[in-house]
Design a protein around this motif. Structure first.
Motif, PDB file in Angstrom:
ATOM      1  N   ASP A 299      -7.930   1.050  11.079  1.00 45.03           N
ATOM      2  CA  ASP A 299      -7.646   2.425  10.643  1.00 45.03           C
ATOM      3  C   ASP A 299      -6.340   2.944  11.231  1.00 45.03           C
TER       4      ASP A 299
ATOM      5  N   PRO B  93      -1.914   3.098   8.155  1.00 54.25           N
ATOM      6  CA  PRO B  93      -0.795   3.963   7.756  1.00 54.25           C
ATOM      7  C   PRO B  93       0.565   3.276   7.872  1.00 54.25           C
TER       8      PRO B  93
ATOM      9  N   LYS C 146       1.040   0.991   4.893  1.00 51.98           N
ATOM     10  CA  LYS C 146       1.414   1.794   3.727  1.00 51.98           C
ATOM     11  C   LYS C 146       2.849   2.308   3.838  1.00 51.98           C
TER      12      LYS C 146
ATOM     13  N   ASP D 198      -2.372   4.179  -3.564  1.00 56.41           N
ATOM     14  CA  ASP D 198      -3.789   4.546  -3.513  1.00 56.41           C
ATOM     15  C   ASP D 198      -4.184   4.596  -2.048  1.00 56.41           C
ATOM     16  N   GLU D 199      -5.472   4.621  -1.757  1.00 54.20           N
ATOM     17  CA  GLU D 199      -5.883   4.765  -0.362  1.00 54.20           C
ATOM     18  C   GLU D 199      -5.515   3.556   0.487  1.00 54.20           C
ATOM     19  N   TYR D 200      -5.232   2.404  -0.148  1.00 54.91           N
ATOM     20  CA  TYR D 200      -4.865   1.203   0.592  1.00 54.91           C
ATOM     21  C   TYR D 200      -3.382   0.882   0.526  1.00 54.91           C
ATOM     22  N   HIS D 201      -2.657   1.417  -0.436  1.00 56.88           N
ATOM     23  CA  HIS D 201      -1.294   0.970  -0.701  1.00 56.88           C
ATOM     24  C   HIS D 201      -0.311   2.133  -0.760  1.00 56.88           C
TER      25      HIS D 201
ATOM     26  N   GLN E 240      -6.208   6.344   9.371  1.00 54.00           N
ATOM     27  CA  GLN E 240      -6.740   6.599   8.035  1.00 54.00           C
ATOM     28  C   GLN E 240      -7.999   5.782   7.849  1.00 54.00           C
ATOM     29  N   THR E 241      -9.114   6.429   7.577  1.00 51.28           N
ATOM     30  CA  THR E 241     -10.373   5.751   7.340  1.00 51.28           C
ATOM     31  C   THR E 241     -10.572   5.586   5.836  1.00 51.28           C
ATOM     32  N   VAL E 242     -10.873   4.363   5.410  1.00 53.18           N
ATOM     33  CA  VAL E 242     -11.058   4.075   3.991  1.00 53.18           C
ATOM     34  C   VAL E 242     -12.460   3.523   3.786  1.00 53.18           C
TER      35      VAL E 242
END
Length: 524
Positions: free
Chosen positions: A111, A115, A118, A128-131, A518-520
């Motif tokens: 986590d 960031p 990204k 998106d939340e991963y990229h 960042q938690t996904v």
């Protein structure tokens, strides 16, 4: 005199040079032993093996590997602006979140690092939340689209394994095409992505063809480096920090040459001991893979890539066989039931890939097989001389741990299972250098005889062993290590993770606020 002196213009060093020099009040010197990255074979993805054993390659080998038939195994390493990111397979893989968390190093959980992945990324699929998009590193889909590597994915699905469109999202498991570090079909090395756009800055000096001999210390503090170019000797001073980004082989070598390492070894070579640190050069990790090579009568391998129509396609469209990163497709799978994470990673290449890339293809073929993701075997790097031009003694100890061999044998069985599927029948016509049989004994013999490095060396100056969580060399001042050697374990193609580590390190070095974790979503 500079604020920061960075040794090594590879995956990490180019990131650091670009990010640190964003502050106009900071003077940065980046030193690279090799030349500028002007060779066309660097930028044509399918030509990467043409760089092996050239002046752009450190051209290392292991010492005799006692558990791999006493072979010396070739270890290519980039020696140019961009380092090994200028000659690797361009696969963009991060690795599973659980494995970062298992490092148990403050600040380096998945986590906390996401960031920075990204921030580095400009992914053509969008954000998106991963990229991320807009970062220096171009990440794109495969533009080769070879029918054999497509058939490999189809065969894996026929064998019952799931599809995976994005190995860098919620889960790794499954098969598909790798995204690659390319821009418009050409290699996007760390030099292309980070360094070249920064070269005009007046506060950034880039020295090429300069070999660093040792780090200079005064009262336990790194104050610069001693180096040479041809017969000319240099001292380059750092008022704030010396940062070693020379890679998993050369960083521990340079530390030992500088008097930081096992005292017994240093004294034997008449090197004054600055710090007795026996873990420098230990914990060396790499992935083994054992490609099976299937020849075909279909003229669709990379042997045809140099044909005029494909050269024209590459030059005009940035597509076609010359854009191949070699390991175009692959996947992640568990070798046995009950494992929480996949322990095998497959790569499939539309070419006869033999002898660690040194073999000359003699027929159209597809090569594929599995890497052992979580090897327990550990090797080491030790200097053999006080002369900085002497190559270090590298021993990976491949298959020293029985569990690594067990996983390799399971990988061979899965490879043959996939090869027997309908989708690969037109291409997997004959097996080159086959195992004697499918018995455990013969598969083990094949692994010992034919396994090669996956080119994923790491761990030789690991966090918690040699450096602290801020990547400072423990026991010394003004000296930091930022490259793949700081990873306590390696579990993916390391170029992307190394770039992300360097992104975060640059904020640490400059004292900037770190990006918030960042938690996904977690896949179950």
């Amino acid at each position: 005199m500079y604020d920061y002196v960075i040794v090594g213009a590879g995956s990490a060093g180019c990131v650091l040079a670009a990010r640190l020099s964003e502050d106009p009040d900071v003077k940065v010197c980046l030193i690279e032993a090799g030349p500028v990255d002007s060779s066309q074979n660097i930028h044509i993805p399918a030509a990467c093996a043409q760089l092996f054993r050239t002046n752009l390659d450190w051209d290392y080998d292991t010492h005799v590997e006692p558990y791999a038939d006493n072979r010396r195994i070739y270890l290519p390493r980039g020696r140019m602006l961009g380092g090994t990111s200028g000659m690797n397979g361009m696969v963009y893989i991060r690795g599973a979140r659980e494995r970062y968390d298992a490092w148990n190093q403050p600040g380096w959980s998945y986590d906390e690092l996401l960031p920075y992945f990204k921030r580095s990324e400009d992914n053509e699929r969008g954000a998106d939340e991963y990229h991320g998009v807009g970062g220096p590193l171009s990440v794109s889909d495969n533009r080769s689209n070879n029918p054999m590597t497509t058939a490999f994915v189809e065969a894996a699905l026929e064998a019952g394994y799931p599809a995976n469109h994005d190995f860098n999202a919620a889960k790794e498991e499954g098969f598909g095409f790798y995204q690659v570090t390319q821009r418009d079909g050409r290699r996007c090395s760390s030099a292309v992505a980070y360094l070249h756009p920064s070269m005009a800055r007046p506060n950034l000096t880039v020295e090429t063809d300069m070999l660093v001999h040792r780090v200079l210390f005064e009262n336990g503090r790194a104050v610069g480096v001693a180096a040479s170019r041809l017969s000319e000797q240099f001292e380059i001073r750092a008022t704030r920090e010396v940062i070693l980004s020379a890679g998993a082989y050369n960083t521990p070598q340079l530390l030992q040459l500088s008097g930081v390492g096992p005292a017994e070894l240093l004294r034997a070579l008449d090197i004054p001991v600055v710090l007795d640190q026996p873990m420098v050069g230990q914990n060396l990790i790499d992935h083994t893979h054992d490609f099976l090579i299937y020849t075909t009568s279909q003229p669709v391998s990379l042997l045809a890539a140099g044909q005029p129509e494909y050269v024209r396609q590459f030059m005009e469209e940035g597509r076609g066989p010359l854009t191949s990163n070699i390991p175009e497709s692959g996947g992640f799978v568990a070798s046995q039931a009950g494992l929480e994470l996949p322990d095998l990673q497959f790569h499939a290449a539309p070419v006869m890939f033999a002898d660690g890339g040194l073999g000359v293809p003699t027929a159209h073929a597809i090569s594929f097989g599995a890497d052992v993701i979580d090897p327990l075997s550990r090797g080491h790097i030790m200097i053999a001389s006080a002369d900085p031009t002497t190559k270090p003694r590298i021993l990976h100890n491949f298959f020293a741990e029985e569990s690594d061999m067990d996983a390799a044998v399971a990988g061979l069985r899965l490879t043959m299972e996939i090869a027997n599927q309908k989708a690969l029948k037109p291409y997997a016509e004959a097996l080159h250098n086959p195992p004697e049989s499918d018995s455990d004994k013969d598969l083990r013999a094949h692994a010992r005889r034919y396994s090669e490095t996956a080119y994923h060396a790491a761990g030789s100056c690991a966090m918690g062993m040699v450096v602290d969580p801020e990547l400072k060399v423990m026991g010394l001042e003004g000296l930091r290590v930022v490259d793949a050697s700081v990873m306590p374990t390696v579990f993916a193609n390391p170029n992307g993770p190394t770039i992300a580590i360097a992104e975060k390190a640059s904020d640490m070095i400059l004292g900037l606020p770190l990006l918030p974790p960042q938690t996904v979503a977690v896949a179950h």
